[in-house]
Design a protein around this motif. Structure first.
Motif, PDB file in Angstrom:
ATOM      1  N   SER A 179       0.821  -1.220   0.000  1.00  0.00           N
ATOM      2  CA  SER A 179       0.000   0.000   0.000  1.00  0.00           C
ATOM      3  C   SER A 179       0.847   1.258   0.000  1.00  0.00           C
ATOM      4  CB  SER A 179      -0.954   0.007   1.204  1.00  0.00           C
ATOM      5  OG  SER A 179      -0.226   0.074   2.423  1.00  0.00           O
ATOM      6  N   HIS A 199      -5.594  -4.427  -7.363  1.00  0.00           N
ATOM      7  CA  HIS A 199      -6.663  -4.478  -6.359  1.00  0.00           C
ATOM      8  C   HIS A 199      -6.404  -5.600  -5.354  1.00  0.00           C
ATOM      9  CE1 HIS A 199     -10.722  -4.262  -4.680  1.00  0.00           C
ATOM     10  NE2 HIS A 199     -10.760  -5.583  -4.777  1.00  0.00           N
ATOM     11  N   LYS A 202      -3.700  -4.838  -2.890  1.00  0.00           N
ATOM     12  CA  LYS A 202      -4.013  -3.672  -2.061  1.00  0.00           C
ATOM     13  C   LYS A 202      -3.133  -2.478  -2.407  1.00  0.00           C
ATOM     14  CE  LYS A 202      -6.907  -6.333   0.070  1.00  0.00           C
ATOM     15  NZ  LYS A 202      -8.343  -6.298  -0.328  1.00  0.00           N
ATOM     16  N   LYS A 204      -2.900   1.082  -4.091  1.00  0.00           N
ATOM     17  CA  LYS A 204      -3.920   2.105  -4.268  1.00  0.00           C
ATOM     18  C   LYS A 204      -3.892   2.734  -5.657  1.00  0.00           C
ATOM     19  CE  LYS A 204      -3.690   3.216   0.657  1.00  0.00           C
ATOM     20  NZ  LYS A 204      -3.334   4.215   1.687  1.00  0.00           N
ATOM     21  N   LYS A 205      -2.719   2.736  -6.299  1.00  0.00           N
ATOM     22  CA  LYS A 205      -2.590   3.428  -7.583  1.00  0.00           C
ATOM     23  C   LYS A 205      -1.834   2.548  -8.574  1.00  0.00           C
ATOM     24  CE  LYS A 205      -1.426   7.797  -7.511  1.00  0.00           C
ATOM     25  NZ  LYS A 205      -0.609   9.042  -7.428  1.00  0.00           N
ATOM     26  N   GLN A 405     -13.250   0.893 -10.030  1.00  0.00           N
ATOM     27  CA  GLN A 405     -11.992   1.607 -10.202  1.00  0.00           C
ATOM     28  C   GLN A 405     -12.216   2.885 -11.005  1.00  0.00           C
ATOM     29  OE1 GLN A 405      -9.296  -1.297 -11.966  1.00  0.00           O
ATOM     30  NE2 GLN A 405      -8.810  -2.178  -9.972  1.00  0.00           N
ATOM     31  N   TYR A 418      -6.998   4.415  -9.996  1.00  0.00           N
ATOM     32  CA  TYR A 418      -7.173   4.371  -8.551  1.00  0.00           C
ATOM     33  C   TYR A 418      -8.044   3.158  -8.237  1.00  0.00           C
ATOM     34  CZ  TYR A 418      -5.346   9.090  -8.929  1.00  0.00           C
ATOM     35  OH  TYR A 418      -4.550  10.177  -9.218  1.00  0.00           O
ATOM     36  N   THR A 419      -7.455   2.208  -7.509  1.00  0.00           N
ATOM     37  CA  THR A 419      -8.090   0.901  -7.343  1.00  0.00           C
ATOM     38  C   THR A 419      -9.234   0.896  -6.350  1.00  0.00           C
ATOM     39  OG1 THR A 419      -6.512   0.222  -5.633  1.00  0.00           O
ATOM     40  CG2 THR A 419      -5.919  -0.211  -7.925  1.00  0.00           C
ATOM     41  N   GLY A 420      -9.314   1.905  -5.491  1.00  0.00           N
ATOM     42  CA  GLY A 420     -10.409   1.961  -4.537  1.00  0.00           C
ATOM     43  C   GLY A 420     -10.201   1.134  -3.286  1.00  0.00           C
ATOM     44  N   VAL A 421      -8.977   0.594  -3.083  1.00  0.00           N
ATOM     45  CA  VAL A 421      -8.715  -0.193  -1.878  1.00  0.00           C
ATOM     46  C   VAL A 421      -8.279   0.717  -0.741  1.00  0.00           C
ATOM     47  CG1 VAL A 421      -8.128  -2.245  -3.169  1.00  0.00           C
ATOM     48  CG2 VAL A 421      -6.322  -0.635  -2.547  1.00  0.00           C
TER      49      VAL A 421
END
Length: 421
Positions: A179, A199, A202, A204-205, A405, A418-421
């Motif tokens: 992360s 994703h 984990k 994030k980008k 995403q 941006y994976t949204g995690v």
């Protein structure tokens, strides 16, 4: 990997996990604080059952597995689905190439599930066959008593599971938190699979650079000349023979300048980076730690020891700051700086709607078949934003944006997910 580090400096992302998925292999490496990780513990032909052949020369620390677009899906002796390391290669290639290949591959699975557009493969210059891909996948579907689409999804799931394990080996198993890193997708298949992998890891980008299929060529243009020097000398840190250490580095630096002079690199364009490999007395393995430039004194040796303790804690989850430590080798990395192409920011041209090329159903692991808008990357401009699920096509790759995403085009034309995690 060097290209990934260079791009990270341009877009202010010093921590990057690279993921290069090509036709036969998937390769991952880690860039921490802008530094490419180098190892002297690389092994050729290593497998879980074979120790491999050690290569003690400094090489970029890469973990590689046999999983790429041409990797063959097969059933082992106990009925378990496997993907790779056998590959169909480029000739005959995946079954969908219709060049004689009859075994199902990851590329065939991507075609069947809608990730790849049969009418726009290599920008429409290379016709591929959905019929041949489905025909090759049929035996796997029949073996498990499922549909061809479900079999193709199983092939993708198996391949990405192997890739996720490699990503964990280069990050989590080395003491790094994913992360804290951005992921950079490279290779023709990197953008297809990395949104899902990011994703799961984990991260994030995720960064999809321009022309990911040929990103390695750009990385080569961003590479400085490099020469590594190593000299073994077992020596205690406490009461170190600093005169001997200075003699070692002075000799290596003179040799480096002579090497680069023969390559027409001026002395002012040579940069030195020092490291030393240390270990606790009685240990077999050593850990490289940074060592100060200039004249080495006991304070510099002690600072190197403190860095070693910290790195040992990170890599092995323990350190022994009260134990005796010793130097094993003194290393010098010399860079000969060369001119590089400058990367310019792009201007926004056109509206997002201009890039919309149509829509098609795409099969996702957790969401089933979803209708996805398809965008032409060549018509996307800085500031454009998309929400998943969506497909972004270019001449030599495809980006599969997963549900939930978000994608934004940055000032240099990179796709930032941006994976949204």
């Amino acid at each position: 990997v060097i290209g990934g580090a260079a791009l990270g400096k341009i877009i202010d992302e010093p921590n990057i996990i690279t993921m290069d998925v090509g036709g036969t292999t998937a390769k991952t490496s880690l860039v921490s604080k802008g530094e490419v990780k180098i190892t002297t513990e690389y092994k050729l032909e290593w497998t879980p059952r074979f120790a491999g052949y050690p290569v003690k020369s400094p090489v970029v620390d890469i973990i590689e597995i046999g999983a790429g677009g041409g990797s063959i899906a097969w059933i082992d002796d106990v009925g378990v689905l496997k993907v790779g390391p056998q590959s169909a290669g480029a000739d005959p290639g995946p079954a969908c190439y219709d060049m004689g290949g009859i075994q199902p591959t990851l590329t065939d699975a991507n075609l069947i599930t809608g990730r790849i557009n049969a009418d726009n493969f290599l920008g429409g210059t290379f016709p591929i066959s959905m019929e041949k891909a489905r025909e090759a996948m049929r035996p796997i579907a029949e073996h498990f008593g499922i549909s061809i689409e479900e079999a193709a999804m199983g092939v993708i799931r198996t391949a990405t599971s192997n890739m996720l394990n490699a990503l964990k080996l280069i990050s989590v198993r080395r003491g790094y938190d994913p992360s804290d890193f951005a992921m950079l997708a490279q290779g023709g298949n990197g953008a297809v699979l990395s949104p899902h992998l990011a994703h799961e890891l984990k991260v994030k980008k995720l960064i999809i650079p321009n022309l990911p299929g040929t990103f390695s060529a750009w990385g080569m243009l961003m590479t400085d000349l490099r020469q590594d020097f190593m000299q073994t000398r077992i020596m205690p840190v406490k009461g170190a023979d600093t005169d001997a250490i200075n003699d070692i580095y002075n000799g290596m630096e003179r040799e480096a300048l002579e090497v680069f002079a023969r390559q027409n690199i001026a002395e002012q364009d040579v940069i030195f980076i020092r490291t030393a490999e240390l270990r606790y007395v009685g240990q077999e393995h050593a850990v490289p730690a940074p060592l100060a430039g200039g004249l080495i004194d006991q304070a510099a040796a002690d600072a190197c020891r403190a860095a070693f303790d910290s790195l040992h804690q990170q890599h092995y989850t323990f350190s022994l700051p009260e134990a005796a430590a010793e130097f094993v080798s003194f290393n010098l990395t010399a860079y000969g700086l060369v001119p590089k192409p400058e990367i310019s920011k792009l201007e926004t041209q056109g509206e997002l709607e201009d890039a919309l090329a149509g829509q098609r159903p795409v099969l996702f692991e957790e969401h089933g078949s979803l209708i996805c808008p398809v965008y032409n990357r060549a018509l996307l401009s800085p500031g454009h934003q998309l929400s998943g699920p969506a497909i972004v096509e270019e001449s030599k790759s495809v980006t599969v944006l997963c549900p939930g995403q978000r994608l934004e085009v940055d000032a240099y034309g990179n796709l930032i997910i941006y994976t949204g995690v």
